[in-house]
Design an enzyme around this catalytic site. Structure first.
Site, PDB file in Angstrom:
ATOM      1  N   ARG A   1       4.814 -47.383 132.644  1.00  0.00           N
ATOM      2  CA  ARG A   1       4.283 -46.911 131.359  1.00  0.00           C
ATOM      3  C   ARG A   1       5.182 -47.348 130.218  1.00  0.00           C
ATOM      4  NH1 ARG A   1       7.634 -43.263 129.306  1.00  0.00           N
ATOM      5  NH2 ARG A   1       8.768 -41.828 130.679  1.00  0.00           N
ATOM      6  N   GLY A   2       4.680 -47.216 129.003  1.00  0.00           N
ATOM      7  CA  GLY A   2       5.500 -47.453 127.831  1.00  0.00           C
ATOM      8  C   GLY A   2       6.349 -46.234 127.524  1.00  0.00           C
TER       9      GLY A   2
ATOM     10  N   ALA B   1       3.565 -35.266 124.587  1.00  0.00           N
ATOM     11  CA  ALA B   1       4.091 -36.627 124.743  1.00  0.00           C
ATOM     12  C   ALA B   1       3.036 -37.526 125.368  1.00  0.00           C
ATOM     13  CB  ALA B   1       5.349 -36.615 125.607  1.00  0.00           C
ATOM     14  N   ILE B   2       3.115 -38.815 125.040  1.00  0.00           N
ATOM     15  CA  ILE B   2       2.135 -39.784 125.541  1.00  0.00           C
ATOM     16  C   ILE B   2       2.863 -41.054 125.974  1.00  0.00           C
ATOM     17  CG2 ILE B   2       0.148 -41.233 124.925  1.00  0.00           C
ATOM     18  CD1 ILE B   2      -0.613 -39.062 122.884  1.00  0.00           C
ATOM     19  N   GLY B   3       2.486 -41.555 127.127  1.00  0.00           N
ATOM     20  CA  GLY B   3       3.010 -42.830 127.617  1.00  0.00           C
ATOM     21  C   GLY B   3       1.946 -43.466 128.498  1.00  0.00           C
TER      22      GLY B   3
ATOM     23  N   VAL C   1      12.552 -42.035 128.182  1.00  0.00           N
ATOM     24  CA  VAL C   1      12.637 -41.026 129.231  1.00  0.00           C
ATOM     25  C   VAL C   1      11.883 -39.759 128.833  1.00  0.00           C
ATOM     26  CG1 VAL C   1      14.816 -40.069 128.332  1.00  0.00           C
ATOM     27  CG2 VAL C   1      14.210 -39.757 130.752  1.00  0.00           C
ATOM     28  N   THR C   2      11.258 -39.118 129.801  1.00  0.00           N
ATOM     29  CA  THR C   2      10.650 -37.811 129.581  1.00  0.00           C
ATOM     30  C   THR C   2      10.846 -36.953 130.819  1.00  0.00           C
ATOM     31  OG1 THR C   2       8.719 -36.676 128.659  1.00  0.00           O
ATOM     32  CG2 THR C   2       8.308 -38.260 130.429  1.00  0.00           C
TER      33      THR C   2
ATOM     34  N   CYS D   1      12.223 -39.011 124.978  1.00  0.00           N
ATOM     35  CA  CYS D   1      11.544 -40.144 124.339  1.00  0.00           C
ATOM     36  C   CYS D   1      12.484 -40.955 123.460  1.00  0.00           C
ATOM     37  CB  CYS D   1      10.327 -39.670 123.535  1.00  0.00           C
ATOM     38  SG  CYS D   1       9.120 -38.761 124.529  1.00  0.00           S
TER      39      CYS D   1
END
Length: 222
Positions: free
Chosen positions: A82-83, A149-151, A86-87, A180
Site C-alpha cells: 500500500r501507499g 487513515a487511508i492507504g 507506518v500505521t 503516517c
C-alpha cells in the site's frame, strides 16, 4: 462504464469478518485481487473487520518513523504494497478493504482517495462530529486529531488495502510510532468525543455511507 448517479448500481459483496490476523486478511486480499484480474466481471467486495495489534509499513515507508526495535517487538510488523507510511491497527478500530474495479467508477486514484475520505466524513457527521481533511495529507481529522487513515494499492484499476477508523481502540500502540509519518498531529478516536459510541453501530453507519458514496448495491450472506 457505470455512470455515477445512474439507476443501475454496481453490485458489491459485503463481507463482515470480525477479528482477523493481519497476515490472513492480507493474503485474502491478494487472492481476491488476482481472481479479479483474471475475471474482471466479478462483483466488487467490501471487507469489514478488526485486526489484533499490528504495525504496517507502506511501500516506500521508512523505519525512521518506528520508535521500537522491530526485531524485539511482541507486536508484528509487516511491509505491504500500500501507499503511505507506518500505521497501527488494533481492536476497537474498524478496517475496510474495498476490492473495487475502478473502471466502473472512475479511473482516478486521487478521486478514489477522496471518496474514501468522504465515507468517513459522512459517518462521523452522523454522530455530530465535524470531520475535516488536511491540505496535502490523506485521512480524516476531528478537532485536530486524526481518527481515520487511508492507504491503498491499485493494480490495473483494481483496488486493495483501504481505510481504518478509530472508534474505541486502545491508542497506546500509536505512541510507538510516528503515525503516517506526521509528527505534528495527534491520533484520536470517536470515543473521545462520543463516550457512549459502540463499534457495532458505527460499523452499520459506515457500511451504509460506503454504499451511498460509491452508489453500490451491497449484499451479503448474513
Amino acid at each position: 462504464m457505470k455512470q455515477l448517479g445512474s439507476e443501475l448500481k454496481r453490485r458489491c459483496y459485503l463481507k463482515r469478518q470480525g477479528i482477523v490476523p493481519y497476515a490472513v486478511a492480507w493474503e485474502e486480499q491478494r487472492s481476491l485481487l488476482e481472481d479479479r484480474l483474471n475475471n474482471p466481471e466479478r462483483d466488487d467486495i467490501l471487507i469489514i473487520l478488526q485486526h489484533p495489534p499490528v504495525y504496517t509499513l507502506g511501500t516506500g515507508a521508512t523505519e525512521e518513523n518506528l520508535k521500537f526495535d522491530p526485531q524485539a517487538s511482541s507486536i508484528p510488523l509487516y511491509r505491504t504494497e500500500r501507499g503511505g507510511e507506518v500505521t497501527y491497527h488494533c481492536l476497537g478500530q474498524l478496517v475496510g478493504y474495498p476490492i473495487l474495479n475502478l473502471r466502473y467508477y472512475r479511473c482516478d486514484l486521487h478521486w478514489y482517495l477522496r471518496q474514501l475520505e468522504t465515507v468517513l466524513i459522512r459517518t462521523l457527521g452522523e454522530y455530530g462530529l465535524s470531520a475535516e481533511r488536511e491540505a496535502g495529507l490523506t485521512g480524516v481529522w476531528v478537532k485536530g486529531v486524526k481518527v481515520g487513515a487511508i492507504g491503498i494499492k491499485a493494480k490495473r484499476w483494481f483496488t486493495m488495502h483501504g481505510f481504518s477508523l478509530n472508534v474505541c481502540p486502545d491508542l497506546s500502540g500509536f505512541s510507538q510510532i510516528i503515525p503516517c509519518g506526521i509528527r505534528d498531529r495527534a491520533v484520536g478516536s470517536l470515543q473521545q468525543f462520543c463516550p457512549d459510541i459502540t463499534l457495532s453501530e458505527v460499523q452499520q453507519t459506515l457500511i451504509r455511507n460506503f454504499a451511498e458514496v460509491f452508489e453500490v448495491e451491497l449484499y451479503s450472506d448474513q
